[in-house]
Motif scaffolding. Structure first.
Motif, short mmCIF file in Angstrom:
data_model
loop_
_atom_site.label_atom_id
_atom_site.label_comp_id
_atom_site.label_asym_id
_atom_site.label_seq_id
_atom_site.Cartn_x
_atom_site.Cartn_y
_atom_site.Cartn_z
N SER A 1 11.51 20.28 13.92
CA SER A 1 11.91 18.90 14.17
C SER A 1 13.43 18.84 14.13
O SER A 1 14.09 19.89 14.16
N ILE A 2 14.01 17.64 14.08
CA ILE A 2 15.46 17.49 14.07
C ILE A 2 15.88 16.53 12.96
O ILE A 2 15.09 15.71 12.50
N SER A 3 17.15 16.62 12.57
CA SER A 3 17.64 15.85 11.43
C SER A 3 18.51 14.67 11.84
O SER A 3 19.19 14.08 11.00
N TRP A 4 18.52 14.29 13.12
CA TRP A 4 19.33 13.14 13.55
C TRP A 4 18.47 12.04 14.16
O TRP A 4 18.90 11.28 15.01
N GLY B 1 22.81 4.46 8.49
CA GLY B 1 23.30 4.36 7.13
C GLY B 1 24.71 4.91 7.04
O GLY B 1 25.25 5.43 8.02
N ASP B 2 25.28 4.80 5.84
CA ASP B 2 26.67 5.21 5.65
C ASP B 2 26.82 6.58 4.99
O ASP B 2 27.93 7.10 4.87
N TRP C 1 23.04 5.75 13.19
CA TRP C 1 22.25 6.96 12.98
C TRP C 1 23.09 8.24 13.01
O TRP C 1 22.62 9.31 12.62
N GLU C 2 24.34 8.13 13.44
CA GLU C 2 25.22 9.30 13.50
C GLU C 2 25.83 9.52 12.12
O GLU C 2 27.02 9.33 11.88
N ARG C 3 24.99 9.97 11.19
CA ARG C 3 25.34 10.00 9.77
C ARG C 3 25.23 11.36 9.12
O ARG C 3 25.60 11.55 7.96
#
Length: 294
Positions: A112-115, A120-121, A259-261
């Motif tokens: 799977s993927i983690s992004w 969130g911050d 989501w770019e966290r």
């Protein structure tokens, strides 16, 4: 252990196959093409030509291979076909899991993927929910991942590896990969979006280790989530591309989507004993530079 490695000619599969063989596992490995099957045989695997969308063929392959575990590394990312990739996650995973049920196979390790987490911050942990966005094409990607992870969880022993952005041989972040090409064309800007990276060899090592892990989802990323303004110039220098433009050109003013966290690897490190051999993309990108001197 007897392993069915689905997607053995992909970026991770190519790294994983020799690790499995060296560890003493018997491996039945799949490829969609005759050329891939021939290459797998040369590398010492039992090779199976398989279309994962053909339910009957998948059922036969799993039954005949009689594996102790299925390793699901199937993607369509090399062809940049995101719709096909989502279909593999939905339909291909469904076919593999249904075949596993019928053949009495109780264990799966799936990619799977983690992004795909909600915004969130801080870097996302495994407790963070998947994004419920309705925006395309992200909605299709997240829906495909949700289907993959839910199907895998039907088997009594299931490990889902949420990989970081892969770099190294066979990936978009290789010296001759898609991202390097974009850098040379001046198409990649260095803004605030945060990513978590992972060398493809570390992805394969995690998959090997996961054969012995308890069930669950695990972030498999390096130790240093990074904003694009930090990593893009380093990658550009490593692959001999000109320095990137700093700041976004997409109307976000240099900002980032929620989501770019990035993602947090504490669970993998503390509860599973996994450590990336490249603790930071900084060391890994330096390797790319040595492979492709500027």
């Amino acid at each position: 252990m007897r392993i069915l490695l689905a997607g053995a000619t992909g970026a991770i599969g190519r790294q994983l196959l020799p690790l499995l063989l060296d560890a003493g596992h018997q491996v039945a490995a799949t490829s969609r093409s005759a050329e891939g099957v021939a290459a797998l045989r040369e590398r010492g695997a039992e090779a199976i030509r398989l279309d994962v969308f053909d339910r009957a063929a998948v059922e036969r392959a799993v039954a005949e291979a009689a594996p102790d575990a299925i390793m699901h590394q199937l993607t369509a990312l090399a062809a940049l076909d995101f719709a096909a990739n989502a279909r593999i996650r939905r339909e291909g995973t469904r076919n593999l899991v249904d075949a596993a049920h019928r053949a009495g196979v109780g264990r799966i390790v799936a990619q799977s993927i983690s992004w795909a987490y909600q915004g969130g911050d801080t870097p996302a942990t495994e407790a963070t929910a998947l994004d419920d966005t309705t925006e395309q094409p992200r909605a299709t990607t997240v829906a495909g991942l949700r289907a993959l992870e839910e199907a895998a969880a039907e088997l009594p022993e299931h490990v889902v590896l949420r990989y970081g952005t892969l770099y190294g041989p066979g990936t978009w972040y290789a010296p001759d990969g898609l991202t390097a090409q974009r850098l040379h064309r001046g198409e990649l800007t260095a803004g605030a979006a945060v990513s978590s990276f992972l060398h493809v060899e570390d992805a394969a090592l995690a998959a090997l280790a996961a054969l012995d892990w308890p069930s669950g989802t695990v972030n498999i990323v390096d130790d240093e989530p990074a904003a694009a303004r930090d990593w893009v110039p380093v990658l550009a220098a490593a692959v001999g591309a000109p320095p990137p433009v700093v700041g976004a050109t997409d109307g976000r003013g240099g900002g980032r989507a929620g989501w770019e966290r990035g993602a947090d690897n504490t669970l993998a490190r503390q509860a599973r004993g996994w450590r990336p051999t490249r603790a930071s993309w900084r060391a890994g990108f330096a390797e790319l530079g040595r492979q492709h001197p500027a």
